[in-house]
Write an enzyme that holds these catalytic residues in place. Structure first.
Site, short mmCIF file in Angstrom:
data_model
loop_
_atom_site.label_atom_id
_atom_site.label_comp_id
_atom_site.label_asym_id
_atom_site.label_seq_id
_atom_site.Cartn_x
_atom_site.Cartn_y
_atom_site.Cartn_z
N LYS A 187 -1.94 16.09 -11.29
CA LYS A 187 -0.91 15.90 -12.42
C LYS A 187 0.25 16.65 -13.01
O LYS A 187 1.31 16.50 -13.18
CB LYS A 187 -1.75 15.21 -13.87
CG LYS A 187 -2.48 14.22 -13.65
CD LYS A 187 -1.72 12.77 -13.37
CE LYS A 187 -2.48 11.65 -13.49
NZ LYS A 187 -1.68 10.55 -13.15
N ASP B 133 0.75 -1.31 0.06
CA ASP B 133 -0.22 0.00 -0.13
C ASP B 133 0.83 1.13 -0.07
O ASP B 133 1.56 1.53 1.04
CB ASP B 133 -0.94 0.08 1.09
CG ASP B 133 -1.98 1.05 1.26
OD1 ASP B 133 -1.47 2.20 0.73
OD2 ASP B 133 -3.07 1.06 1.89
N THR C 216 -7.46 0.42 -20.75
CA THR C 216 -7.11 -0.39 -19.30
C THR C 216 -8.44 -1.24 -19.25
O THR C 216 -9.62 -0.98 -19.70
CB THR C 216 -6.98 0.66 -18.21
OG1 THR C 216 -8.17 1.68 -18.23
CG2 THR C 216 -5.77 1.37 -18.45
N SER D 140 -0.14 12.52 -16.94
CA SER D 140 -1.06 12.64 -18.28
C SER D 140 -1.44 13.96 -18.63
O SER D 140 -1.15 14.96 -17.85
CB SER D 140 -2.60 11.93 -18.07
OG SER D 140 -3.16 12.52 -16.85
N TYR E 181 -7.75 16.77 -10.44
CA TYR E 181 -6.80 16.02 -11.45
C TYR E 181 -5.80 16.90 -11.99
O TYR E 181 -4.68 16.30 -12.05
CB TYR E 181 -7.75 15.47 -12.39
CG TYR E 181 -7.16 14.36 -13.26
CD1 TYR E 181 -6.76 13.32 -13.03
CD2 TYR E 181 -7.04 14.81 -14.71
CE1 TYR E 181 -6.33 12.32 -13.79
CE2 TYR E 181 -6.67 13.73 -15.67
CZ TYR E 181 -6.09 12.69 -15.12
OH TYR E 181 -5.50 11.87 -15.96
#
Length: 279
Positions: free
Chosen positions: A174, A72, A205, A158, A170
């Protein structure tokens, strides 16, 4: 495939998806790959297929040596134990691929909603199980690479230049991953250790495939396999001049043309372009 038989690599978050594709491509090149993640038999993320054990077995079947490690990456003790194990079992560490990412867990149609309506639990998925996880693994890997004055750290990220990624959390996460690679490259340069950020394209994916199936749609033709990203990583790991790329944001599609590799179907998908505007 390049020859990576003397390469020892860690690929984080490799139970499935891009991480698995990278691990498998490194296996094709003969590398020893420590495959990490939380998913084990009977306990997988969001009930998606794939475990670290399965990926490690596939790496070995392809000619490399896969080593499954349940880890983890939000738990520092787990990460410390991973690198201690590598010290016990190997004489060196050559490659770290920071791919682990919790930002898509619980993904639904609200992912791109305005930031003021977003649940805060997404923050920990992107920053604790993403940005911080990359930093934690990198600091431990860097110690080992600096000692031998050789190595490569790849942050899987990304984006599309300065274009907005569609979600504030997000986008910030990133961007942080990209900046981290650039900053690490600055400090590692005098030790001949490279750090880069790598952008996949539109990847098939397990999560992407399931999303399109749930919507009753076919997977778009412009998608590519996770192994396409893996072939980019393998090419970088084998490049004796990779230091020239240190600190850069690299695109899988562009690297395919530079290093002359293809996807598993023989095509060469171009770099991905976001359908959003620049900030």
């Amino acid at each position: 495939m390049p020859n990576l038989f003397d390469t020892v690599a860690v690929v984080t978050g490799a139970s499935r998806g891009v991480g698995r594709g990278i691990a498998l491509s490194l296996g094709d090149a003969g590398a020893t790959v420590y495959v990490t993640g939380r998913s084990v038999a009977g306990d997988t993320t969001d009930n998606l297929p794939g475990t670290v054990t399965e990926t490690a077995k596939m790496v070995t079947e392809r000619g490399g040596q896969g080593v499954a490690v349940r880890c983890d990456h939000t738990v520092d003790a787990d990460v410390g134990a991973l690198f201690a194990r590598i010290d016990d079992e190997q004489t060196h560490l050559d490659l770290l691929v920071n791919n682990v990412w919790g930002g898509y867990e619980g993904y639904d149609e609200t992912f791109d909603d305005p930031f003021w309506t977003q649940p805060m639990d997404r923050w920990s998925g992107m920053f604790d199980a993403g940005v911080r996880a990359h930093y934690t693994a990198s600091r431990l890997a860097a110690r080992r690479m600096v000692d031998k004055e050789d190595g490569l750290v790849v942050n899987v990220s990304s984006g599309d230049g300065d274009r907005y990624r569609g979600s504030v959390m997000y986008d910030v996460a990133k961007t942080a991953v990209d900046r981290m690679a650039k900053a690490m490259a600055h400090e590692l340069r005098d030790h001949d250790v490279a750090a880069v950020s790598l952008y996949p394209g539109f990847v098939r994916t397990e999560r992407v495939v399931r999303a399109f199936e749930d919507a009753g749609e076919g997977v778009p033709e412009e998608t590519h396999s996770p192994e396409y990203v893996g072939r980019a990583v393998a090419a970088l790991a084998a490049d004796p001049d990779v230091m020239e790329k240190s600190g850069q944001v690299l695109l899988t599609g562009a690297l395919a043309r530079e290093y002359d590799f293809t996807d598993t179907d023989g095509t060469q998908p171009p770099p991905f372009e976001l359908e959003t505007t620049s900030l």
